[in-house]
Scaffold this active site. Structure first.
Site, PDB file in Angstrom:
ATOM      1  N   HIS A  48       0.823  -1.214   0.000  1.00 44.18           N
ATOM      2  CA  HIS A  48       0.000   0.000   0.000  1.00 44.18           C
ATOM      3  C   HIS A  48       0.852   1.258   0.000  1.00 44.18           C
ATOM      4  O   HIS A  48       0.540   2.247  -0.665  1.00 44.18           O
ATOM      5  CB  HIS A  48      -0.923  -0.004   1.222  1.00 44.18           C
ATOM      6  CG  HIS A  48      -1.892  -1.125   1.187  1.00 44.18           C
ATOM      7  ND1 HIS A  48      -2.323  -1.782   2.300  1.00 44.18           N
ATOM      8  CD2 HIS A  48      -2.506  -1.723   0.145  1.00 44.18           C
ATOM      9  CE1 HIS A  48      -3.163  -2.737   1.953  1.00 44.18           C
ATOM     10  NE2 HIS A  48      -3.284  -2.715   0.654  1.00 44.18           N
TER      11      HIS A  48
ATOM     12  N   ARG B 222     -14.403  -1.752 -16.011  1.00 45.47           N
ATOM     13  CA  ARG B 222     -14.401  -3.152 -15.600  1.00 45.47           C
ATOM     14  C   ARG B 222     -15.640  -3.423 -14.760  1.00 45.47           C
ATOM     15  O   ARG B 222     -15.929  -2.665 -13.826  1.00 45.47           O
ATOM     16  CB  ARG B 222     -13.146  -3.446 -14.787  1.00 45.47           C
ATOM     17  CG  ARG B 222     -13.104  -4.878 -14.277  1.00 45.47           C
ATOM     18  CD  ARG B 222     -11.812  -5.194 -13.591  1.00 45.47           C
ATOM     19  NE  ARG B 222     -11.723  -4.582 -12.287  1.00 45.47           N
ATOM     20  CZ  ARG B 222     -10.614  -4.566 -11.540  1.00 45.47           C
ATOM     21  NH1 ARG B 222      -9.508  -5.106 -12.019  1.00 45.47           N
ATOM     22  NH2 ARG B 222     -10.601  -4.013 -10.367  1.00 45.47           N
TER      23      ARG B 222
ATOM     24  N   ASN C 122      -1.013  -7.302 -11.827  1.00 48.93           N
ATOM     25  CA  ASN C 122      -0.999  -7.525 -10.372  1.00 48.93           C
ATOM     26  C   ASN C 122      -1.495  -8.935 -10.043  1.00 48.93           C
ATOM     27  O   ASN C 122      -0.831  -9.696  -9.345  1.00 48.93           O
ATOM     28  CB  ASN C 122      -1.893  -6.510  -9.652  1.00 48.93           C
ATOM     29  CG  ASN C 122      -1.595  -5.082 -10.057  1.00 48.93           C
ATOM     30  OD1 ASN C 122      -0.503  -4.786 -10.495  1.00 48.93           O
ATOM     31  ND2 ASN C 122      -2.573  -4.201  -9.912  1.00 48.93           N
ATOM     32  N   ASP C 123      -2.667  -9.260 -10.565  1.00 45.99           N
ATOM     33  CA  ASP C 123      -3.192 -10.601 -10.291  1.00 45.99           C
ATOM     34  C   ASP C 123      -2.470 -11.663 -11.110  1.00 45.99           C
ATOM     35  O   ASP C 123      -2.299 -12.794 -10.649  1.00 45.99           O
ATOM     36  CB  ASP C 123      -4.703 -10.650 -10.567  1.00 45.99           C
ATOM     37  CG  ASP C 123      -5.494 -10.164  -9.364  1.00 45.99           C
ATOM     38  OD1 ASP C 123      -5.166 -10.587  -8.240  1.00 45.99           O
ATOM     39  OD2 ASP C 123      -6.422  -9.358  -9.540  1.00 45.99           O
TER      40      ASP C 123
ATOM     41  N   ARG D  38      -0.881 -11.544  -3.286  1.00 47.02           N
ATOM     42  CA  ARG D  38      -0.376 -10.190  -3.563  1.00 47.02           C
ATOM     43  C   ARG D  38      -0.401  -9.308  -2.326  1.00 47.02           C
ATOM     44  O   ARG D  38       0.161  -8.226  -2.320  1.00 47.02           O
ATOM     45  CB  ARG D  38      -1.157  -9.533  -4.715  1.00 47.02           C
ATOM     46  CG  ARG D  38      -2.584  -9.245  -4.394  1.00 47.02           C
ATOM     47  CD  ARG D  38      -3.367  -8.875  -5.642  1.00 47.02           C
ATOM     48  NE  ARG D  38      -3.407  -7.458  -5.895  1.00 47.02           N
ATOM     49  CZ  ARG D  38      -4.214  -6.883  -6.787  1.00 47.02           C
ATOM     50  NH1 ARG D  38      -5.005  -7.640  -7.530  1.00 47.02           N
ATOM     51  NH2 ARG D  38      -4.215  -5.588  -6.972  1.00 47.02           N
TER      52      ARG D  38
ATOM     53  N   CYS E 245      -2.961  -2.942 -17.859  1.00 40.29           N
ATOM     54  CA  CYS E 245      -3.475  -1.981 -16.876  1.00 40.29           C
ATOM     55  C   CYS E 245      -3.024  -2.282 -15.450  1.00 40.29           C
ATOM     56  O   CYS E 245      -3.478  -1.641 -14.522  1.00 40.29           O
ATOM     57  CB  CYS E 245      -4.994  -1.895 -16.923  1.00 40.29           C
ATOM     58  SG  CYS E 245      -5.795  -3.409 -16.368  1.00 40.29           S
TER      59      CYS E 245
HETATM   60  C1  PEP Z   1      -4.586  -6.370 -11.866  1.00 38.36           C
HETATM   61  O1  PEP Z   1      -4.910  -7.401 -11.278  1.00 38.36           O
HETATM   62  O2  PEP Z   1      -3.468  -6.202 -12.379  1.00 38.36           O
HETATM   63  C2  PEP Z   1      -5.529  -5.245 -11.980  1.00 38.36           C
HETATM   64  C3  PEP Z   1      -5.257  -4.222 -12.752  1.00 38.36           C
HETATM   65  O3  PEP Z   1      -6.671  -5.294 -11.270  1.00 38.36           O
HETATM   66  P1  PEP Z   1      -6.742  -5.067  -9.674  1.00 38.36           P
HETATM   67  O4  PEP Z   1      -5.416  -4.529  -9.226  1.00 38.36           O
HETATM   68  O5  PEP Z   1      -7.868  -4.136  -9.460  1.00 38.36           O
HETATM   69  O6  PEP Z   1      -7.003  -6.460  -9.194  1.00 38.36           O
HETATM   70 MG    MG Z   2      -6.952  -7.851 -10.786  1.00 41.37          MG
END
Ligand code: PEP
Ligand code: MG
Length: 561
Positions: free
Chosen positions: A187, A325, A438-439, A449, A486
């Site tokens: 964070h 989304r 990220n995911d 994560r 993204c």
């Molecule tokens: C991701 O998972 O990379 C993403 C952009 O979505 P979030 O961070 O909202 O899970």
């Molecule tokens: Mg995600």
């Protein structure tokens, strides 16, 4: 106190100021002092403190908006968790004081969750922060005393920072963040980047720095100098100013040096983030995380309320593109009105994202209908995408629902490895891809994560992650579908060049990251980006991948990146 410390730079720039070392650790309330006898009043005091903290976090979340706001709203949900309240009430009934009951209630609740796995179990720092705030209320201490008060700018040093500490700070107050813990996706890092404040995380020894020590933190190299000389400070400031000037000089739509267009878009949580996006020159929105609209609500917002929020975003980018989304509920984004249907030992692997939407088609239909109505009123090009899609069948289902709602463009996020591996199949069903790094990192490396200790596995320079991005882009290209990125990775100016080299058609990021990415792309040709991507994928580690890519991107050092 002098010398240097080495951490990981996660938000570029140089920050200088006296160290303000944050320490909130109050001693645990005594275990052997029972309450005065009125268990009902004591219970009300304990639960009242939790509610006051929840209301405070929610209010701060609404004011903060953006990434910080989302996290604060999630913390407010923790304070209001019925399981926690029951636990605290039970402890008071057994004779504990309100403070001790809160203290033990959090402790028991935390280990209970840790045993079950799950998102709360992994968010110990956030949970501790909520607990300490409740204890401060019960002690009659000011709740917001965690962050040192006083005129800035100072370098805020802490073991780790909770979102509630940082979300309302301004760059005028804080010259830099330095934390002992945390990683590139913690964070602290996300909020520092969103604020445009230099930050160094995973910096051993940081909290041993004596308060008031002059500190120079370099958010690019991760070097933290204690009591630097005037020349060192001047050199760092000069370099940072030159860097800012070089970045500000590059304006206009995103493109490589040879004119290959790469739209640069903003990640937003709602209309409150639009001003920032526009100020940093976003060409549109690449990820509208609509969960923000739904966080902390007992019921789904009405179709009218949703339509108004979507329309406000569409109207900010006339003629531009806005990628929305649909709800990504579950795991790290729990929504009170849309819980998973049963016990989930691992919510990140449970009913979340499109899986939950399939269980609640009425929620998805309302959202798609609100989006379609907003699109018919705005002039921006609306694209809608589904989160957590794992199979072509899910992509087809979502595309059909979008068509049914009259939405012409239905895409999918690529954030599950299976989706990247079978990208060609998904591209046959979806109109576009957006890679959520990220995911994708979380699932590719089997690394939650939200666990800071696993930060190295979330490094977006991991060659295996780059391979998955390449697979996704190739699958999309085979069907002539655009594939954007993204996740947080898109906001790293060096990695942004590599992503373009891998075939990313657009990049979407936190707004303050846009100028550096725009400048980095403008200095390099598409071929240089491709060479950098090839070199990065051929490397054996994230550090080697970064170094190998940089060799093909000579313009970065001219920009001070
Ligand atoms: C991701 O998972 O990379 C993403 C952009 O979505 P979030 O961070 O909202 O899970
Ligand atoms: Mg995600």
């Amino acid at each position: 106190m002098s010398g240097t410390l080495q951490g990981t730079g996660v938000s570029p720039g140089a920050g200088f100021g006296p160290a303000r070392v944050m320490s909130r650790a109050a001693p645990p309330p005594p275990a052997d002092v029972p309450h005065g006898g009125d268990a009902g009043a004591e219970r009300d005091r304990a639960l009242g403190a939790l509610e006051r903290v929840a209301a405070d976090l929610q209010e701060r979340g609404e004011r903060a908006g953006g990434e910080g706001g989302k996290i604060l709203q999630a913390q407010a949900l923790m304070a209001r968790d019925p399981g926690l309240s029951d636990e605290v009430a039970e402890l008071v009934r057994a004779g504990k004081s309100a403070a001790r009951a809160v203290y033990e209630g959090f402790g028991r609740y935390r280990s209970m969750l840790a045993e079950a796995g799950g998102y709360l179990g992994a968010r110990v720092a956030d949970l501790d922060d909520v607990r300490d705030r409740a204890l401060a209320v019960l002690d009659g201490r000011p709740v917001a005393d965690a962050v040192p008060a006083g005129a800035g700018p100072y370098v805020l040093v802490a073991r780790d920072l909770a979102p509630a500490d940082t979300a309302l700070l301004s760059p005028d107050q804080v010259a830099a963040f330095v934390t002992e813990e945390g990683g590139p996706t913690s964070h602290t890092s996300i909020i520092a980047r969103a604020m445009g404040v230099p930050a160094v995380v995973a910096c051993p020894g940081a909290t041993a720095v004596a308060p008031g020590t002059p500190v120079l933190a370099d958010g690019s190299s991760g070097l933290v100098r204690l009591a630097p000389s005037a020349e060192e400070v001047a050199a760092a400031r000069g370099a940072a100013a030159a860097r800012r000037a070089a970045l500000a000089a590059v304006t206009g739509p995103g493109a490589t040096a040879d004119g290959h267009a790469v739209p640069l878009l903003a990640n937003i949580g709602g209309p409150q983030d639009l001003a920032d996006a526009l100020e940093h020159g976003a060409e549109g929105v690449g990820l509208y995380r609509t969960e923000f609209l739904f966080l902390g609500r007992a019921e789904a917002p009405s179709a009218e309320e949703q339509e108004a929020a979507y329309l406000e975003v569409l109207e900010a980018f006339p003629g531009g593109q806005v990628v929305v989304r649909t709800l990504d509920a579950g795991a790290d984004k729990p929504l009170a009105f849309l819980p998973p249907p049963g016990e989930e030992p691992n919510p990140a692997l449970g009913e979340r994202g499109i899986r939950l939407l399939r269980l609640h088609p009425e929620v998805m239909e309302t959202q798609l209908a609100a989006l379609a109505r907003a699109a018919s009123r705005g002039t921006a090009v609306l694209r809608v995408m589904a989160p957590m899609v794992a199979t072509a069948e899910e992509a087809a289902l979502f595309a059909a629902a979008c068509r049914e709602a009259g939405l012409p463009s239905a895409g999918v996020m690529i954030e599950v490895p299976s989706a990247a591996l079978r990208a060609a199949d998904l591209a046959a069903e979806a109109d576009f891809f957006s890679v959520g790094t990220n995911d994708l990192a979380q699932y590719a490396f089997a690394a939650d994560r939200q666990v800071g200790a696993l930060a190295a596995l979330h490094d977006a320079w991991q060659p295996a992650l780059l391979d998955l991005v390449a697979l996704a882009a190739a699958g999309a290209a085979g069907r002539d579908r655009p594939c954007g990125v993204c996740g947080e990775a898109a906001g790293d100016p060096v990695l942004a060049c590599v992503l373009v080299g891998l075939g990313a058609a657009s990049l979407s990021m936190s707004a303050p990251a846009l100028p550096a990415v725009r400048a980095a792309l403008a200095r390099h040709s598409r071929e240089q980006c491709r060479l950098a991507a090839r070199a990065a994928r051929a490397a054996a580690s994230p550090a080697q991948a970064r170094d190998a890519a940089r060799e093909h991107l000579p313009g970065l050092s001219e920009l001070g990146l």
